[in-house]
Design a protein around this motif. Sequence first.
Motif, PDB file in Angstrom:
ATOM      1  N   UNK A  38       1.278  -1.019   0.193  1.00 10.20           N
ATOM      2  CA  UNK A  38       0.160  -0.018  -0.479  1.00 10.20           C
ATOM      3  C   UNK A  38       1.071   1.678  -0.048  1.00 10.20           C
ATOM      4  N   UNK A  39       2.013   1.041  -0.445  1.00  9.61           N
ATOM      5  CA  UNK A  39       3.094   2.755  -0.276  1.00  9.61           C
ATOM      6  C   UNK A  39       2.641   3.140  -1.881  1.00  9.61           C
ATOM      7  N   UNK A  40       2.917   4.523  -1.753  1.00 15.03           N
ATOM      8  CA  UNK A  40       2.558   4.400  -3.110  1.00 15.03           C
ATOM      9  C   UNK A  40       3.986   5.205  -3.790  1.00 15.03           C
ATOM     10  N   UNK A  41       3.729   4.241  -4.889  1.00 13.14           N
ATOM     11  CA  UNK A  41       5.421   3.913  -5.718  1.00 13.14           C
ATOM     12  C   UNK A  41       5.254   5.556  -6.221  1.00 13.14           C
ATOM     13  N   UNK A  42       5.336   6.286  -5.876  1.00 17.13           N
ATOM     14  CA  UNK A  42       5.978   7.976  -5.914  1.00 17.13           C
ATOM     15  C   UNK A  42       7.132   7.772  -4.814  1.00 17.13           C
ATOM     16  N   UNK A  43       6.395   7.429  -3.474  1.00 21.92           N
ATOM     17  CA  UNK A  43       7.360   7.326  -2.575  1.00 21.92           C
ATOM     18  C   UNK A  43       8.832   6.648  -2.751  1.00 21.92           C
ATOM     19  N   UNK A  44       8.492   5.181  -3.360  1.00 20.28           N
ATOM     20  CA  UNK A  44       8.990   4.189  -3.058  1.00 20.28           C
ATOM     21  C   UNK A  44      10.718   5.604  -4.184  1.00 20.28           C
ATOM     22  N   UNK A  45      10.074   5.402  -5.195  1.00 26.20           N
ATOM     23  CA  UNK A  45      10.812   6.207  -5.982  1.00 26.20           C
ATOM     24  C   UNK A  45      11.647   7.214  -5.561  1.00 26.20           C
ATOM     25  N   UNK A  46      11.019   8.303  -5.166  1.00 24.58           N
ATOM     26  CA  UNK A  46      11.273   9.635  -3.917  1.00 24.58           C
ATOM     27  C   UNK A  46      13.246   8.478  -3.005  1.00 24.58           C
ATOM     28  N   UNK A  47      13.114   6.870  -1.781  1.00 25.47           N
ATOM     29  CA  UNK A  47      13.435   6.636  -1.459  1.00 25.47           C
ATOM     30  C   UNK A  47      14.702   6.154  -2.235  1.00 25.47           C
ATOM     31  N   UNK A  48      14.244   5.574  -3.597  1.00 27.00           N
ATOM     32  CA  UNK A  48      15.197   5.111  -4.090  1.00 27.00           C
ATOM     33  C   UNK A  48      16.257   6.198  -4.515  1.00 27.00           C
ATOM     34  N   UNK A  49      16.048   6.991  -4.847  1.00 23.19           N
ATOM     35  CA  UNK A  49      16.938   8.498  -5.655  1.00 23.19           C
ATOM     36  C   UNK A  49      17.561   9.101  -4.544  1.00 23.19           C
ATOM     37  N   UNK A  50      17.161   9.208  -3.298  1.00 18.43           N
ATOM     38  CA  UNK A  50      17.947   9.162  -2.183  1.00 18.43           C
ATOM     39  C   UNK A  50      19.252   8.605  -2.122  1.00 18.43           C
ATOM     40  N   UNK A  51      18.621   6.771  -2.229  1.00 19.13           N
ATOM     41  CA  UNK A  51      19.702   6.460  -2.227  1.00 19.13           C
ATOM     42  C   UNK A  51      20.910   6.257  -3.167  1.00 19.13           C
TER      43      UNK A  51
ATOM     44  N   UNK B   6      23.235  10.014  -2.900  1.00 21.55           N
ATOM     45  CA  UNK B   6      23.089  10.456  -1.663  1.00 21.55           C
ATOM     46  C   UNK B   6      23.333  12.692  -1.682  1.00 21.55           C
ATOM     47  N   UNK B   7      24.373  12.594  -2.690  1.00 21.60           N
ATOM     48  CA  UNK B   7      24.826  13.891  -2.665  1.00 21.60           C
ATOM     49  C   UNK B   7      22.968  14.745  -3.407  1.00 21.60           C
ATOM     50  N   UNK B   8      22.185  14.842  -3.336  1.00 16.45           N
ATOM     51  CA  UNK B   8      20.990  15.507  -3.949  1.00 16.45           C
ATOM     52  C   UNK B   8      20.430  15.772  -2.824  1.00 16.45           C
ATOM     53  N   UNK B   9      19.990  17.561  -3.030  1.00 12.36           N
ATOM     54  CA  UNK B   9      19.630  18.250  -2.243  1.00 12.36           C
ATOM     55  C   UNK B   9      18.339  17.415  -1.395  1.00 12.36           C
ATOM     56  N   UNK B  10      17.590  17.667  -2.749  1.00  8.47           N
ATOM     57  CA  UNK B  10      15.551  17.509  -2.623  1.00  8.47           C
ATOM     58  C   UNK B  10      15.435  16.224  -3.806  1.00  8.47           C
ATOM     59  N   UNK B  11      14.328  16.058  -3.611  1.00 12.03           N
ATOM     60  CA  UNK B  11      14.313  14.918  -4.848  1.00 12.03           C
ATOM     61  C   UNK B  11      12.777  15.624  -5.309  1.00 12.03           C
TER      62      UNK B  11
ATOM     63  N   UNK C 254      20.370   7.544 -10.973  1.00  6.61           N
ATOM     64  CA  UNK C 254      18.633   7.564 -10.800  1.00  6.61           C
ATOM     65  C   UNK C 254      17.906   7.823 -11.735  1.00  6.61           C
ATOM     66  N   UNK C 255      18.718   7.419 -13.312  1.00  4.78           N
ATOM     67  CA  UNK C 255      17.694   6.134 -13.855  1.00  4.78           C
ATOM     68  C   UNK C 255      17.016   5.293 -13.631  1.00  4.78           C
ATOM     69  N   UNK C 256      18.087   4.230 -12.883  1.00  7.84           N
ATOM     70  CA  UNK C 256      18.171   3.079 -12.259  1.00  7.84           C
ATOM     71  C   UNK C 256      17.292   2.579 -11.279  1.00  7.84           C
ATOM     72  N   UNK C 257      17.135   3.797 -10.410  1.00  2.97           N
ATOM     73  CA  UNK C 257      16.647   3.670  -9.665  1.00  2.97           C
ATOM     74  C   UNK C 257      14.903   4.142  -9.614  1.00  2.97           C
ATOM     75  N   UNK C 258      14.636   4.897 -10.887  1.00  2.93           N
ATOM     76  CA  UNK C 258      13.473   4.892 -10.446  1.00  2.93           C
ATOM     77  C   UNK C 258      12.677   4.088 -11.510  1.00  2.93           C
ATOM     78  N   UNK C 259      13.179   3.187 -12.688  1.00  2.00           N
ATOM     79  CA  UNK C 259      12.991   2.571 -12.602  1.00  2.00           C
ATOM     80  C   UNK C 259      12.936   1.025 -12.200  1.00  2.00           C
ATOM     81  N   UNK C 260      13.831   0.571 -10.959  1.00  2.00           N
ATOM     82  CA  UNK C 260      13.652  -0.611  -9.915  1.00  2.00           C
ATOM     83  C   UNK C 260      12.391   0.006  -8.920  1.00  2.00           C
ATOM     84  N   UNK C 261      11.585   1.079  -9.583  1.00  2.00           N
ATOM     85  CA  UNK C 261       9.801   1.019  -9.193  1.00  2.00           C
ATOM     86  C   UNK C 261       8.762   1.445  -9.772  1.00  2.00           C
ATOM     87  N   UNK C 262       9.177   1.418 -11.210  1.00  2.57           N
ATOM     88  CA  UNK C 262       8.616   2.883 -12.208  1.00  2.57           C
ATOM     89  C   UNK C 262       7.482   1.709 -12.257  1.00  2.57           C
TER      90      UNK C 262
END
Length: 153
Positions: free
Chosen positions: A39-52, A55-60, A93-101
């Motif tokens: 029940x976790x929104x896919x967009x939340x999973x993508x944000x977390x995956x991009x953060x991982x 790690x130097x990103x300021x924000x997503x 970043x693209x790989x992180x997105x694709x893992x949860x798209x």
Amino acid sequence: MPRPRLVTALVVTVALTVLLGGCNAARDQFSGPPVDENGVPISRLVIDALGEALPDAVDVTPRSGLDGFAYRMKMTVTWPDEQVLDADHVAAGARAICEHLAGYDYVDYGFFRSGEGRRVDLTELWPSAFPGVGFLDGTTVTFVEEDCSAILD
């Protein structure tokens, strides 16, 4: 000769079957944004995956919604001015997105420089990471779910 109501009902049934079965967005109009099995929104999973992955990103900054009959996700990564942004970062970043798209028809992906207040030109970075994959429009790359097989290789 078939009855007009029967013919109309058959045409409507076929049209709805094609429409609702053919794209993620039509299904999601009735069930809401895509979620995982917990029940976790896919967009939340993508944000977390991009953060991982970055790690130097300021924000997503996420955005998602319907674009006609397609369910679209937009992800903009805010990158610090003092950090070099290279093709490896863009690829991670693209790989992180694709893992949860799952559940989205396509994604718009780009970077924003935090202090400079401008979007990052990806015309050299994206093709060096994934030549021939997706659609590059200067500062934004658009790729569909099917492109993820090439991105994840």
